[in-house]
Design a protein around this motif. Structure first.
Motif, PDB file in Angstrom:
ATOM      1  N   VAL A  89       0.886  -1.164   0.000  1.00 53.73           N
ATOM      2  CA  VAL A  89       0.000   0.000   0.000  1.00 53.73           C
ATOM      3  C   VAL A  89       0.916   1.203   0.000  1.00 53.73           C
ATOM      4  O   VAL A  89       1.771   1.340   0.873  1.00 53.73           O
ATOM      5  CB  VAL A  89      -0.938  -0.014   1.224  1.00 53.73           C
ATOM      6  CG1 VAL A  89      -1.724   1.281   1.328  1.00 53.73           C
ATOM      7  CG2 VAL A  89      -1.873  -1.210   1.147  1.00 53.73           C
ATOM      8  N   THR A  90       0.766   2.075  -1.011  1.00 50.90           N
ATOM      9  CA  THR A  90       1.741   3.146  -1.225  1.00 50.90           C
ATOM     10  C   THR A  90       1.383   4.472  -0.572  1.00 50.90           C
ATOM     11  O   THR A  90       2.061   5.460  -0.794  1.00 50.90           O
ATOM     12  CB  THR A  90       1.969   3.353  -2.737  1.00 50.90           C
ATOM     13  OG1 THR A  90       0.716   3.669  -3.355  1.00 50.90           O
ATOM     14  CG2 THR A  90       2.541   2.098  -3.372  1.00 50.90           C
ATOM     15  N   SER A  91       0.328   4.482   0.234  1.00 52.38           N
ATOM     16  CA  SER A  91      -0.034   5.707   0.949  1.00 52.38           C
ATOM     17  C   SER A  91      -0.157   5.392   2.433  1.00 52.38           C
ATOM     18  O   SER A  91      -0.988   4.561   2.828  1.00 52.38           O
ATOM     19  CB  SER A  91      -1.368   6.251   0.436  1.00 52.38           C
ATOM     20  OG  SER A  91      -1.822   7.302   1.267  1.00 52.38           O
ATOM     21  N   PRO A  92       0.656   6.051   3.269  1.00 49.62           N
ATOM     22  CA  PRO A  92       0.571   5.771   4.699  1.00 49.62           C
ATOM     23  C   PRO A  92      -0.768   6.192   5.315  1.00 49.62           C
ATOM     24  O   PRO A  92      -1.134   5.719   6.377  1.00 49.62           O
ATOM     25  CB  PRO A  92       1.730   6.569   5.297  1.00 49.62           C
ATOM     26  CG  PRO A  92       2.180   7.511   4.248  1.00 49.62           C
ATOM     27  CD  PRO A  92       1.682   7.013   2.928  1.00 49.62           C
ATOM     28  N   SER A  93      -1.497   7.051   4.631  1.00 55.70           N
ATOM     29  CA  SER A  93      -2.778   7.508   5.175  1.00 55.70           C
ATOM     30  C   SER A  93      -3.974   6.717   4.633  1.00 55.70           C
ATOM     31  O   SER A  93      -5.115   7.117   4.822  1.00 55.70           O
ATOM     32  CB  SER A  93      -2.963   8.998   4.872  1.00 55.70           C
ATOM     33  OG  SER A  93      -3.001   9.203   3.472  1.00 55.70           O
ATOM     34  N   ALA A  94      -3.707   5.591   3.974  1.00 57.08           N
ATOM     35  CA  ALA A  94      -4.799   4.778   3.423  1.00 57.08           C
ATOM     36  C   ALA A  94      -5.718   4.299   4.547  1.00 57.08           C
ATOM     37  O   ALA A  94      -5.263   3.991   5.651  1.00 57.08           O
ATOM     38  CB  ALA A  94      -4.231   3.587   2.665  1.00 57.08           C
ATOM     39  N   LYS A  95      -6.997   4.253   4.255  1.00 56.65           N
ATOM     40  CA  LYS A  95      -7.991   3.845   5.247  1.00 56.65           C
ATOM     41  C   LYS A  95      -7.908   2.335   5.497  1.00 56.65           C
ATOM     42  O   LYS A  95      -8.175   1.539   4.616  1.00 56.65           O
ATOM     43  CB  LYS A  95      -9.382   4.234   4.775  1.00 56.65           C
ATOM     44  CG  LYS A  95      -9.585   5.735   4.650  1.00 56.65           C
ATOM     45  CD  LYS A  95     -11.030   6.031   4.334  1.00 56.65           C
ATOM     46  CE  LYS A  95     -11.305   7.450   4.014  1.00 56.65           C
ATOM     47  NZ  LYS A  95     -11.011   8.452   4.950  1.00 56.65           N
TER      48      LYS A  95
ATOM     49  N   LEU B 249      -7.701  -3.260  -4.475  1.00 54.00           N
ATOM     50  CA  LEU B 249      -7.476  -2.126  -3.579  1.00 54.00           C
ATOM     51  C   LEU B 249      -7.546  -0.807  -4.345  1.00 54.00           C
ATOM     52  O   LEU B 249      -8.198   0.140  -3.895  1.00 54.00           O
ATOM     53  CB  LEU B 249      -6.125  -2.257  -2.869  1.00 54.00           C
ATOM     54  CG  LEU B 249      -6.070  -3.320  -1.768  1.00 54.00           C
ATOM     55  CD1 LEU B 249      -4.630  -3.581  -1.343  1.00 54.00           C
ATOM     56  CD2 LEU B 249      -6.924  -2.913  -0.583  1.00 54.00           C
ATOM     57  N   ARG B 250      -6.902  -0.727  -5.503  1.00 52.47           N
ATOM     58  CA  ARG B 250      -6.951   0.510  -6.301  1.00 52.47           C
ATOM     59  C   ARG B 250      -8.375   0.842  -6.713  1.00 52.47           C
ATOM     60  O   ARG B 250      -8.771   2.007  -6.715  1.00 52.47           O
ATOM     61  CB  ARG B 250      -6.039   0.394  -7.531  1.00 52.47           C
ATOM     62  CG  ARG B 250      -4.555   0.398  -7.170  1.00 52.47           C
ATOM     63  CD  ARG B 250      -3.662   0.557  -8.382  1.00 52.47           C
ATOM     64  NE  ARG B 250      -3.816  -0.465  -9.394  1.00 52.47           N
ATOM     65  CZ  ARG B 250      -3.066  -1.553  -9.498  1.00 52.47           C
ATOM     66  NH1 ARG B 250      -2.085  -1.777  -8.627  1.00 52.47           N
ATOM     67  NH2 ARG B 250      -3.269  -2.416 -10.472  1.00 52.47           N
ATOM     68  N   ALA B 251      -9.166  -0.185  -7.035  1.00 47.93           N
ATOM     69  CA  ALA B 251     -10.562   0.040  -7.419  1.00 47.93           C
ATOM     70  C   ALA B 251     -11.373   0.593  -6.244  1.00 47.93           C
ATOM     71  O   ALA B 251     -12.390   1.246  -6.446  1.00 47.93           O
ATOM     72  CB  ALA B 251     -11.192  -1.266  -7.925  1.00 47.93           C
ATOM     73  N   SER B 252     -10.892   0.354  -5.018  1.00 51.84           N
ATOM     74  CA  SER B 252     -11.548   0.869  -3.812  1.00 51.84           C
ATOM     75  C   SER B 252     -10.924   2.171  -3.323  1.00 51.84           C
ATOM     76  O   SER B 252     -11.200   2.618  -2.214  1.00 51.84           O
ATOM     77  CB  SER B 252     -11.477  -0.174  -2.692  1.00 51.84           C
ATOM     78  OG  SER B 252     -12.218  -1.318  -3.054  1.00 51.84           O
ATOM     79  N   GLY B 253     -10.043   2.758  -4.138  1.00 51.74           N
ATOM     80  CA  GLY B 253      -9.446   4.043  -3.793  1.00 51.74           C
ATOM     81  C   GLY B 253      -8.174   3.969  -2.968  1.00 51.74           C
ATOM     82  O   GLY B 253      -7.704   4.990  -2.471  1.00 51.74           O
ATOM     83  N   ILE B 254      -7.613   2.776  -2.816  1.00 52.72           N
ATOM     84  CA  ILE B 254      -6.383   2.597  -2.043  1.00 52.72           C
ATOM     85  C   ILE B 254      -5.216   2.429  -3.016  1.00 52.72           C
ATOM     86  O   ILE B 254      -5.193   1.480  -3.805  1.00 52.72           O
ATOM     87  CB  ILE B 254      -6.470   1.346  -1.137  1.00 52.72           C
ATOM     88  CG1 ILE B 254      -7.668   1.426  -0.202  1.00 52.72           C
ATOM     89  CG2 ILE B 254      -5.158   1.146  -0.380  1.00 52.72           C
ATOM     90  CD1 ILE B 254      -7.610   2.528   0.819  1.00 52.72           C
TER      91      ILE B 254
ATOM     92  N   LEU C 158       0.853  -3.738   5.560  1.00 54.14           N
ATOM     93  CA  LEU C 158       1.407  -2.428   5.916  1.00 54.14           C
ATOM     94  C   LEU C 158       2.897  -2.493   6.252  1.00 54.14           C
ATOM     95  O   LEU C 158       3.627  -1.531   6.043  1.00 54.14           O
ATOM     96  CB  LEU C 158       0.623  -1.814   7.073  1.00 54.14           C
ATOM     97  CG  LEU C 158      -0.840  -1.480   6.763  1.00 54.14           C
ATOM     98  CD1 LEU C 158      -1.548  -0.959   8.002  1.00 54.14           C
ATOM     99  CD2 LEU C 158      -0.954  -0.491   5.604  1.00 54.14           C
ATOM    100  N   SER C 159       3.352  -3.642   6.754  1.00 50.48           N
ATOM    101  CA  SER C 159       4.778  -3.791   7.075  1.00 50.48           C
ATOM    102  C   SER C 159       5.592  -4.262   5.869  1.00 50.48           C
ATOM    103  O   SER C 159       6.807  -4.400   5.962  1.00 50.48           O
ATOM    104  CB  SER C 159       4.958  -4.765   8.244  1.00 50.48           C
ATOM    105  OG  SER C 159       4.652  -6.085   7.837  1.00 50.48           O
TER     106      SER C 159
END
Length: 148
Positions: free
Chosen positions: A81-87, A132-137, A114-115
């Motif tokens: 996951v390339t955004s630390p602020s992902a939900k 995940l990308r389709a869900s905005g992550i 995440l790790s």
């Protein structure tokens, strides 16, 4: 929803089996594929050089021995996951839906994702990254070492 067209992601393996017609060694080529518009596929083509028997089996379940072989030959791919602020709740929702796991298991997998410690075959991880990308992550699947 992610409406972009995706390229297929393929990982092949070669192995031997016994020919069902003559008992000689059968050459098999299996491929795990993530194809646009669908999920994972496991296809195998087999040909016997002794008797000429040939068969193609498409869309079956990948045997665990072939998955292990694929991971050994190509190396594992990691889901990142390339955004630390992902939900986290959205990530867990996708993981639960795609992996068929409960909430407790989803939390454990989330920690591994995440790790940077959640891995599998490249087609498996790319499928999760696309979901995940389709869900905005923002997510990617990448091999930790180059394929042989």
């Amino acid at each position: 929803m992610d409406s972009t067209v995706h390229e297929s992601v393929l990982d092949p393996v070669r192995y031997s089996a016994i020919c069902q017609d003559c008992g000689a060694e059968l050459e098999c080529c299996g491929v795990q594929a993530l194809v646009d518009g669908g999920g994972l596929r496991w296809d195998v083509e087999s040909t016997c050089s002794a008797c000429g028997f040939a068969i193609a089996v498409c869309g079956g379940e990948m045997p665990s021995a072939r998955r292990d072989q694929m991971l050994a030959e190509h190396g594992p791919a990691k889901l990142q996951v390339t955004s630390p602020s992902a939900k986290h709740v959205v990530i867990m929702r996708v993981l639960r839906a795609e992996l068929g796991i409960d909430l407790v298991e989803a939390k454990a997998v989330l920690r591994r994702v995440l790790s940077g410690d959640y891995s599998g075959t490249l087609p498996e991880m790319e499928l999760l990254a696309r979901k995940l990308r389709a869900s905005g992550i923002p997510a990617v699947a990448a091999r930790s070492r180059p394929a042989n």
